[in-house]
Design an enzyme around this catalytic site. Structure first.
Site, PDB file in Angstrom:
ATOM      1  N   CYS A 114       0.827  -1.216   0.030  1.00 24.13           N
ATOM      2  CA  CYS A 114       0.143  -0.065   0.081  1.00 24.13           C
ATOM      3  C   CYS A 114       0.744   1.199  -0.093  1.00 24.13           C
ATOM      4  O   CYS A 114       0.291   2.342  -0.435  1.00 24.13           O
ATOM      5  CB  CYS A 114      -0.963   0.106   1.239  1.00 24.13           C
ATOM      6  SG  CYS A 114      -1.937  -1.317   1.066  1.00 24.13           S
ATOM      7  N   HIS A 254      -3.723   7.025   2.244  1.00 24.86           N
ATOM      8  CA  HIS A 254      -3.876   5.797   1.781  1.00 24.86           C
ATOM      9  C   HIS A 254      -5.310   5.361   2.319  1.00 24.86           C
ATOM     10  O   HIS A 254      -5.548   5.780   3.487  1.00 24.86           O
ATOM     11  CB  HIS A 254      -3.049   4.566   2.236  1.00 24.86           C
ATOM     12  CG  HIS A 254      -3.423   3.386   2.203  1.00 24.86           C
ATOM     13  ND1 HIS A 254      -3.559   2.823   0.968  1.00 24.86           N
ATOM     14  CD2 HIS A 254      -3.369   2.239   2.550  1.00 24.86           C
ATOM     15  CE1 HIS A 254      -3.840   1.865   0.845  1.00 24.86           C
ATOM     16  NE2 HIS A 254      -3.670   1.034   1.869  1.00 24.86           N
ATOM     17  N   ASN A 284     -10.082  -0.444  -0.841  1.00 25.34           N
ATOM     18  CA  ASN A 284      -8.598  -0.390  -0.746  1.00 25.34           C
ATOM     19  C   ASN A 284      -8.086  -1.235  -2.083  1.00 25.34           C
ATOM     20  O   ASN A 284      -7.850  -2.316  -2.205  1.00 25.34           O
ATOM     21  CB  ASN A 284      -7.961  -1.144   0.529  1.00 25.34           C
ATOM     22  CG  ASN A 284      -6.633  -0.913   0.774  1.00 25.34           C
ATOM     23  OD1 ASN A 284      -5.783  -0.611  -0.296  1.00 25.34           O
ATOM     24  ND2 ASN A 284      -6.160  -1.375   1.749  1.00 25.34           N
TER      25      ASN A 284
HETATM   26  O1  UT7 Z   1      -3.799  -1.376   3.524  1.00 24.16           O
HETATM   27  C1  UT7 Z   1      -2.915  -2.036   3.939  1.00 24.16           C
HETATM   28  C2  UT7 Z   1      -2.920  -1.958   5.495  1.00 24.16           C
HETATM   29  N1  UT7 Z   1      -4.114  -2.357   5.949  1.00 24.16           N
HETATM   30  C3  UT7 Z   1      -4.757  -1.866   6.877  1.00 24.16           C
HETATM   31  O2  UT7 Z   1      -4.607  -0.669   7.187  1.00 24.16           O
HETATM   32  C4  UT7 Z   1      -6.067  -2.682   7.430  1.00 24.16           C
HETATM   33  C5  UT7 Z   1      -6.007  -2.425   8.889  1.00 24.16           C
HETATM   34  N2  UT7 Z   1      -7.111  -3.137   9.619  1.00 24.16           N
HETATM   35  C6  UT7 Z   1      -8.257  -2.972   9.563  1.00 24.16           C
HETATM   36  O3  UT7 Z   1      -8.599  -2.028   8.655  1.00 24.16           O
HETATM   37  C7  UT7 Z   1      -9.258  -3.929  10.405  1.00 24.16           C
HETATM   38  O4  UT7 Z   1      -8.546  -4.461  11.415  1.00 24.16           O
HETATM   39  C8  UT7 Z   1     -10.244  -4.618   9.588  1.00 24.16           C
HETATM   40  C9  UT7 Z   1     -11.090  -3.866   8.923  1.00 24.16           C
HETATM   41  C10 UT7 Z   1      -9.581  -5.350   8.534  1.00 24.16           C
HETATM   42  C11 UT7 Z   1     -10.973  -5.537  10.550  1.00 24.16           C
HETATM   43  O5  UT7 Z   1     -11.738  -4.823  11.890  1.00 24.16           O
HETATM   44  P1  UT7 Z   1     -11.531  -5.101  13.018  1.00 24.16           P
HETATM   45  O6  UT7 Z   1     -12.054  -4.176  13.767  1.00 24.16           O
HETATM   46  O7  UT7 Z   1      -9.976  -5.182  13.572  1.00 24.16           O
HETATM   47  O8  UT7 Z   1     -12.288  -6.494  13.329  1.00 24.16           O
HETATM   48  P2  UT7 Z   1     -11.499  -7.860  13.471  1.00 24.16           P
HETATM   49  O9  UT7 Z   1     -10.749  -8.466  12.561  1.00 24.16           O
HETATM   50  O10 UT7 Z   1     -10.954  -7.738  14.924  1.00 24.16           O
HETATM   51  O11 UT7 Z   1     -12.733  -8.800  13.877  1.00 24.16           O
HETATM   52  C12 UT7 Z   1     -13.859  -8.480  14.822  1.00 24.16           C
HETATM   53  C13 UT7 Z   1     -14.913  -9.377  14.304  1.00 24.16           C
HETATM   54  C14 UT7 Z   1     -14.580 -11.056  14.231  1.00 24.16           C
HETATM   55  O12 UT7 Z   1     -15.425 -11.577  15.083  1.00 24.16           O
HETATM   56  P3  UT7 Z   1     -15.363 -12.255  16.677  1.00 24.16           P
HETATM   57  O13 UT7 Z   1     -14.059 -13.037  16.552  1.00 24.16           O
HETATM   58  O14 UT7 Z   1     -15.190 -11.021  17.350  1.00 24.16           O
HETATM   59  O15 UT7 Z   1     -16.667 -12.892  16.848  1.00 24.16           O
HETATM   60  C15 UT7 Z   1     -14.666 -11.380  12.801  1.00 24.16           C
HETATM   61  O16 UT7 Z   1     -14.626 -12.431  12.830  1.00 24.16           O
HETATM   62  O17 UT7 Z   1     -15.646  -9.239  13.220  1.00 24.16           O
HETATM   63  C16 UT7 Z   1     -15.575 -10.237  12.364  1.00 24.16           C
HETATM   64  N3  UT7 Z   1     -15.521 -10.204  11.041  1.00 24.16           N
HETATM   65  C17 UT7 Z   1     -16.249  -9.934  10.371  1.00 24.16           C
HETATM   66  N4  UT7 Z   1     -17.923  -9.840  10.591  1.00 24.16           N
HETATM   67  C18 UT7 Z   1     -18.930  -9.482   9.425  1.00 24.16           C
HETATM   68  C19 UT7 Z   1     -14.231 -10.159  10.127  1.00 24.16           C
HETATM   69  N5  UT7 Z   1     -14.802  -9.725   9.137  1.00 24.16           N
HETATM   70  C20 UT7 Z   1     -16.140  -9.683   8.992  1.00 24.16           C
HETATM   71  C21 UT7 Z   1     -16.820  -9.330   7.927  1.00 24.16           C
HETATM   72  N6  UT7 Z   1     -18.174  -9.241   8.361  1.00 24.16           N
HETATM   73  N7  UT7 Z   1     -16.443  -8.900   6.623  1.00 24.16           N
END
Ligand code: UT7
Length: 329
Positions: A114, A254, A284
């Site tokens: 990125c 970004h 993204n």
């Molecule tokens: O571009 C290069 C750099 N990349 C980034 O900067 C990305 C950085 N990370 C992020 O933006 C975030 O971490 C994400 C948007 C990818 C994810 O958000 P989060 O708040 O960190 O969610 P998480 O991965 O901790 O997941 C929270 C919950 C989980 O469920 P449980 O374990 O709490 O029951 C996931 O299984 O959300 C669940 N989950 C989803 N639920 C519905 C993960 N993906 C989804 C989804 N829809 N698409």
């Protein structure tokens, strides 16, 4: 003799026509518009069904050459940032030059995920500043759908396909790229990675069965690093150049996550009106996000405007570029 700087003299983006909305995705994986919007700010993204990254890049470059009235044969160098090259080799820059008639250019691909566009922009600027070249094209392009796992809801909802390209030319009015800070930390590589297909894990039946050719991301870990480092490096480039928040006209961040963008703008003391945002439309697009922002906001930019471009990505890689916009459109 006046100092030569590398000015952006044109920008053009390209996104495929097909829209994949959050509602469409909720029919493929267990997700919802509410989850995606509240966690990331994304409403829809564009996807390319047929074609490669070079096709996205060629569409952007053809538009760029046309709008800047530049002959493809006059381009000296092409630096193309991508993590989704057409092939491991030859480079996508080579393919792009062939597809667009840039017969006298040489070029190469640059991998910085990125942060690819700011790495490539800073590199391309050097060739102009030294006086060696007059016309350099910098491209950020990714066909992320070619490495997305549509069984992994945590990654497939985030990314989209798109390309953007800028033309760099010499400037003697002090406009263009003024400064940059670029960083990397390979100890974070496991958090955002396409594990197979390279020399570490060449393609095999096992790598395919284990879905190792797709993007793997530990979102929480990446978020933690991104939110701190993107904000820090953006503040650092302001301090280094004695810029206050009043001096900065635009943050070009970004587009990975609206929460990371907000944290960066807050750290810089910038109000929302000064922040370029198009994540809701494209998601993204990895190396594509920054030139796509410049393209979307081009007609609001004025000659002399101060821009800070800022990114964070896989590697880890991150950094910021301070530039002065060189033209009114
Ligand atoms: O571009 C290069 C750099 N990349 C980034 O900067 C990305 C950085 N990370 C992020 O933006 C975030 O971490 C994400 C948007 C990818 C994810 O958000 P989060 O708040 O960190 O969610 P998480 O991965 O901790 O997941 C929270 C919950 C989980 O469920 P449980 O374990 O709490 O029951 C996931 O299984 O959300 C669940 N989950 C989803 N639920 C519905 C993960 N993906 C989804 C989804 N829809 N698409």
């Amino acid at each position: 003799m006046k100092k030569i700087t590398a000015a952006i003299t044109g920008v053009q983006g390209y996104v495929p026509e097909e829209v994949l909305s959050n509602a469409d995705l909720s029919k493929i994986v267990d997700t919802s518009d509410e989850w995606i919007t509240s966690r990331t700010g994304i409403k829809e993204r564009r996807i390319l069904r047929n074609g490669a990254s070079s096709d996205l890049a060629a569409a952007a470059v053809e538009g760029l050459l046309k709008k800047t009235n530049t002959s493809p044969e006059d381009i000296d160098l092409v630096i193309l940032a991508t993590v989704t090259p057409d092939y491991p080799f030859p480079s996508t820059a080579n393919v792009l030059c062939d597809k667009t008639g840039m017969k006298n250019a040489w070029g190469y691909d640059l991998i910085a995920a990125c942060s690819g566009f700011i790495y490539a922009l800073s590199t391309g600027a050097q060739f102009i500043e030294t006086g060696r070249y007059k016309k350099v094209i910098v491209v950020g392009v990714d066909k992320m759908t070619s490495i997305l796992d549509y069984e992994d809801r945590a990654t497939c909802v985030i990314f989209g396909d798109g390309a953007g390209a800028v033309l760099l030319e010499p400037n003697e009015e002090g406009l263009g790229v003024i400064d940059f800070i670029l960083r990397s930390d390979g100890s974070g590589r496991q958090y955002l990675i396409q594990p197979a297909g390279g020399s570490a894990n060449p393609a095999s039946i096992e790598t395919v069965e284990n879905r190792m050719h797709f993007v793997k991301q530990e979102g929480k870990q990446v978020f933690k690093f991104a939110v701190t480092n993107m904000a820090e490096v953006s503040a650092e480039i302001m301090e280094k150049n004695n810029l206050t928040s009043d001096d900065v006209d635009w943050l070009v961040p970004h587009q990975a996550n609206l929460r990371i963008i907000d944290a960066t703008a807050n750290r810089m003391g910038l109000p929302k009106e000064k922040v370029m945002i198009n994540i809701q439309k494209y998601g993204n697009t990895t190396a594509g996000t920054l030139p796509l922002c410049l393209w979307d906001y081009e007609n609001q930019l004025k000659k002399g405007d101060t821009l800070i471009l800022s990114a964070f990505g896989g590697g880890f890689t991150w950094g910021a570029v301070y530039l002065k916009w060189a033209y009114n459109s």
